[in-house]
Design an enzyme around this catalytic site. Structure first.
Site, mmCIF file in Angstrom:
data_model
loop_
_atom_site.group_PDB
_atom_site.id
_atom_site.type_symbol
_atom_site.label_atom_id
_atom_site.label_comp_id
_atom_site.label_asym_id
_atom_site.label_seq_id
_atom_site.Cartn_x
_atom_site.Cartn_y
_atom_site.Cartn_z
ATOM 1 N N LYS A 82 48.943 -27.734 1.430
ATOM 2 C CA LYS A 82 49.801 -28.692 2.127
ATOM 3 C C LYS A 82 50.403 -28.064 3.391
ATOM 4 O O LYS A 82 50.805 -26.897 3.378
ATOM 5 C CB LYS A 82 50.913 -29.131 1.168
ATOM 6 C CG LYS A 82 51.984 -30.020 1.764
ATOM 7 C CD LYS A 82 51.517 -31.443 1.919
ATOM 8 C CE LYS A 82 52.567 -32.310 2.613
ATOM 9 N NZ LYS A 82 51.998 -33.593 3.065
ATOM 10 N N ASN B 202 50.447 -43.413 3.625
ATOM 11 C CA ASN B 202 51.462 -42.431 3.274
ATOM 12 C C ASN B 202 52.352 -42.161 4.473
ATOM 13 O O ASN B 202 51.911 -42.167 5.616
ATOM 14 C CB ASN B 202 50.826 -41.150 2.710
ATOM 15 C CG ASN B 202 50.513 -40.112 3.757
ATOM 16 O OD1 ASN B 202 51.399 -39.355 4.167
ATOM 17 N ND2 ASN B 202 49.267 -40.075 4.211
ATOM 18 N N GLY C 176 56.066 -37.506 5.689
ATOM 19 C CA GLY C 176 56.824 -36.731 6.678
ATOM 20 C C GLY C 176 56.737 -35.235 6.436
ATOM 21 O O GLY C 176 57.625 -34.476 6.807
ATOM 22 N N CYS D 227 49.814 -34.994 12.567
ATOM 23 C CA CYS D 227 50.583 -35.684 11.540
ATOM 24 C C CYS D 227 51.140 -36.976 12.108
ATOM 25 O O CYS D 227 51.816 -36.966 13.139
ATOM 26 C CB CYS D 227 51.732 -34.831 11.027
ATOM 27 S SG CYS D 227 52.745 -35.745 9.855
ATOM 28 N N LYS E 229 43.194 -29.681 13.685
ATOM 29 C CA LYS E 229 43.023 -31.002 13.053
ATOM 30 C C LYS E 229 43.498 -32.082 14.013
ATOM 31 O O LYS E 229 44.682 -32.132 14.371
ATOM 32 C CB LYS E 229 43.779 -31.053 11.731
ATOM 33 C CG LYS E 229 43.454 -32.304 10.935
ATOM 34 C CD LYS E 229 43.821 -32.125 9.492
ATOM 35 C CE LYS E 229 43.506 -33.363 8.676
ATOM 36 N NZ LYS E 229 43.883 -33.207 7.285
ATOM 37 N N ASN F 9 42.399 -36.625 10.894
ATOM 38 C CA ASN F 9 43.563 -36.934 10.067
ATOM 39 C C ASN F 9 43.584 -38.452 9.815
ATOM 40 O O ASN F 9 42.623 -39.158 10.133
ATOM 41 C CB ASN F 9 44.839 -36.483 10.785
ATOM 42 C CG ASN F 9 45.934 -36.063 9.808
ATOM 43 O OD1 ASN F 9 46.207 -36.784 8.853
ATOM 44 N ND2 ASN F 9 46.562 -34.934 10.040
ATOM 45 N N THR F 10 44.673 -38.952 9.276
ATOM 46 C CA THR F 10 44.795 -40.376 8.954
ATOM 47 C C THR F 10 44.905 -41.239 10.222
ATOM 48 O O THR F 10 45.172 -40.734 11.308
ATOM 49 C CB THR F 10 46.053 -40.605 8.100
ATOM 50 O OG1 THR F 10 47.162 -39.980 8.757
ATOM 51 C CG2 THR F 10 45.896 -40.023 6.709
ATOM 52 N N GLY G 292 41.410 -43.120 3.219
ATOM 53 C CA GLY G 292 40.521 -43.650 2.186
ATOM 54 C C GLY G 292 39.273 -44.294 2.789
ATOM 55 O O GLY G 292 39.026 -44.205 3.993
HETATM 56 C C1 LIG Z 1 49.295 -38.258 0.595
HETATM 57 C C2 LIG Z 1 48.640 -37.567 1.741
HETATM 58 C C3 LIG Z 1 49.236 -36.439 2.311
HETATM 59 C C4 LIG Z 1 48.633 -35.795 3.401
HETATM 60 N N1 LIG Z 1 49.230 -34.688 3.915
HETATM 61 C C5 LIG Z 1 48.636 -34.023 4.950
HETATM 62 C C6 LIG Z 1 49.228 -32.839 5.477
HETATM 63 O O1 LIG Z 1 50.267 -32.364 5.031
HETATM 64 N N2 LIG Z 1 48.568 -32.233 6.519
HETATM 65 C C7 LIG Z 1 47.381 -32.683 7.034
HETATM 66 O O2 LIG Z 1 46.830 -32.079 7.953
HETATM 67 N N3 LIG Z 1 46.805 -33.811 6.521
HETATM 68 C C8 LIG Z 1 47.400 -34.477 5.513
HETATM 69 N N4 LIG Z 1 46.811 -35.608 4.991
HETATM 70 C C9 LIG Z 1 45.560 -36.124 5.592
HETATM 71 C C10 LIG Z 1 44.304 -35.722 4.807
HETATM 72 O O3 LIG Z 1 44.138 -34.325 4.783
HETATM 73 C C11 LIG Z 1 43.037 -36.384 5.427
HETATM 74 O O4 LIG Z 1 42.883 -35.898 6.742
HETATM 75 C C12 LIG Z 1 43.128 -37.900 5.465
HETATM 76 O O5 LIG Z 1 43.744 -38.416 4.315
HETATM 77 C C13 LIG Z 1 41.750 -38.558 5.648
HETATM 78 O O6 LIG Z 1 40.870 -38.221 4.601
HETATM 79 P P1 LIG Z 1 40.673 -39.176 3.294
HETATM 80 O O7 LIG Z 1 40.362 -40.550 3.791
HETATM 81 O O8 LIG Z 1 39.541 -38.532 2.545
HETATM 82 O O9 LIG Z 1 41.950 -39.118 2.553
HETATM 83 C C14 LIG Z 1 47.391 -36.267 3.924
HETATM 84 C C15 LIG Z 1 46.787 -37.393 3.328
HETATM 85 C C16 LIG Z 1 47.384 -38.044 2.264
HETATM 86 C C17 LIG Z 1 46.700 -39.241 1.660
#
Ligand SMILES: Cc1cc2nc3c(=O)[nH]c(=O)nc-3n(C[C@H](O)[C@H](O)[C@H](O)COP(=O)(O)O)c2cc1C
Length: 304
Positions: free
Chosen positions: A45, A69, A72, A129, A163, A190-191, A215
């Site tokens: 994390k 999500n 923060g 982020c 990232k 990232n998201t 997702g």
């Molecule tokens: C609950 C949650 C917490 C996340 N926390 C971080 C984080 O602290 N740092 C980061 O670089 N990405 C974070 N991400 C992003 C994921 O690492 C990933 O880049 C993103 O969810 C897309 O991939 P996925 O569709 O397979 O989840 C987080 C994602 C989720 C769902």
């Protein structure tokens, strides 16, 4: 026997799968429930220089497809992280990458400096982020992203992944800037910024309203980012990330130009998904006479 190994610049991975940041806790805690042996690396994390409280609840929500999500980046700060997580890093059986986050260039560098004193195998620089106070995001600005990566580069000899965000207007420009600043690879992505409203209570699903959407549904967005960056910057290794849930998704990212593929949201429903996904990748390679997964990288055939 299919060769599952891959390469991210100076770093060799035994498997092309990466457990994505924020979805496998500190990695040390996840080791008890997840199938970490399936991964070439697992990302802890994100951690900041001082403790971050994170946002108030609600900060997680389900959607028709995927999740929102707005946590923060709650974390104890890198000193407490070092004491709590550091001693367990060697025992999880998979290389762990640290993830640095910060509100300033100096804060990123400070975290990277501390991470370098641990046994992390690499540092992911979280420029993307979506949940920072004030809505700022380094990854939206090529120069700001490059400045962060340059500061981290001058602080550590560890391999660095940057990232990036699918919300960037020009992700190729940002990728080029971080490559020139010393990133060994980019993580795409990232998201995606998202929001939802509960129509019964009329409340936003997240206390911060806008958060990160992840997702299945974001896969085409992230694959597009991988394709664009791989085409423009063929020497820059890429970790594809977004919506991966099966071996076919991994193949798709590799064909688009990724050298490794991270899995995130799938872990919430299936903590041991890595084991299944790796078996499905292996099966695809066997059916298509692929001796090494590296042979799939960038293998998509464009239309004339
Ligand atoms: C609950 C949650 C917490 C996340 N926390 C971080 C984080 O602290 N740092 C980061 O670089 N990405 C974070 N991400 C992003 C994921 O690492 C990933 O880049 C993103 O969810 C897309 O991939 P996925 O569709 O397979 O989840 C987080 C994602 C989720 C769902």
């Amino acid at each position: 026997m299919i060769d599952l190994s891959t390469q991210l610049g100076p770093l060799s991975l035994r498997s092309p799968l990466v457990a994505a940041c924020g979805t496998v806790g500190s990695v040390v805690d996840f080791a008890a429930v997840g199938a970490l042996e399936a991964y070439g690396a697992a990302v802890a994390k994100s951690v900041s220089d001082v403790p971050w409280q994170g946002r108030p609840v609600p900060r997680l929500a389900t959607t028709d497809v995927g999740m929102l999500n707005g946590i923060g980046i709650q974390n104890p700060g890198v000193s407490a992280w070092l004491a709590e997580v550091g001693p367990g890093l060697d025992k999880v059986g998979v290389p762990v990458w640290g993830s640095a986050v910060g509100h300033s260039i100096e804060a990123f560098a400070a975290v990277a400096g501390t991470l370098t004193t641990t046994s992390v195998a690499a540092i992911e620089v979280n420029l993307s982020c979506p949940n920072l106070e004030g809505g700022g995001m380094f990854a939206l600005d090529a120069d700001a992203s490059a400045a962060v990566v340059a500061a981290v580069r001058s602080t550590t000899r560890l391999p660095i992944g940057a990232k990036l965000s699918p919300n960037s207007e020009d992700i190729v420009a940002v990728a080029r800037a971080v490559q020139e600043a010393g990133a060994d690879w980019v993580v795409l992505t990232n998201t995606v910024w998202g929001a939802g409203i509960d129509i019964e209570t009329r409340r936003p699903q997240l206390s911060g309203v806008v958060g990160g959407y992840s997702g299945r549904a974001i896969k085409p967005i992230a694959v597009r980012c991988v394709w664009e960056v791989a085409t423009a910057l063929p020497e820059l290794p890429i970790v594809g990330c977004g919506g991966v849930a099966n071996g076919g998704d991994v193949v798709e990212y590799l064909l688009a130009g990724a050298s490794a593929v991270a899995m995130g949201t799938v872990h919430f429903a299936e903590p041991r998904a890595g084991r299944r996904v790796l078996a499905e990748l292996d099966d695809y390679c066997a059916r298509h006479d692929i001796a090494a997964v590296q042979d799939l990288i960038g293998g998509a055939i464009p239309w004339q």
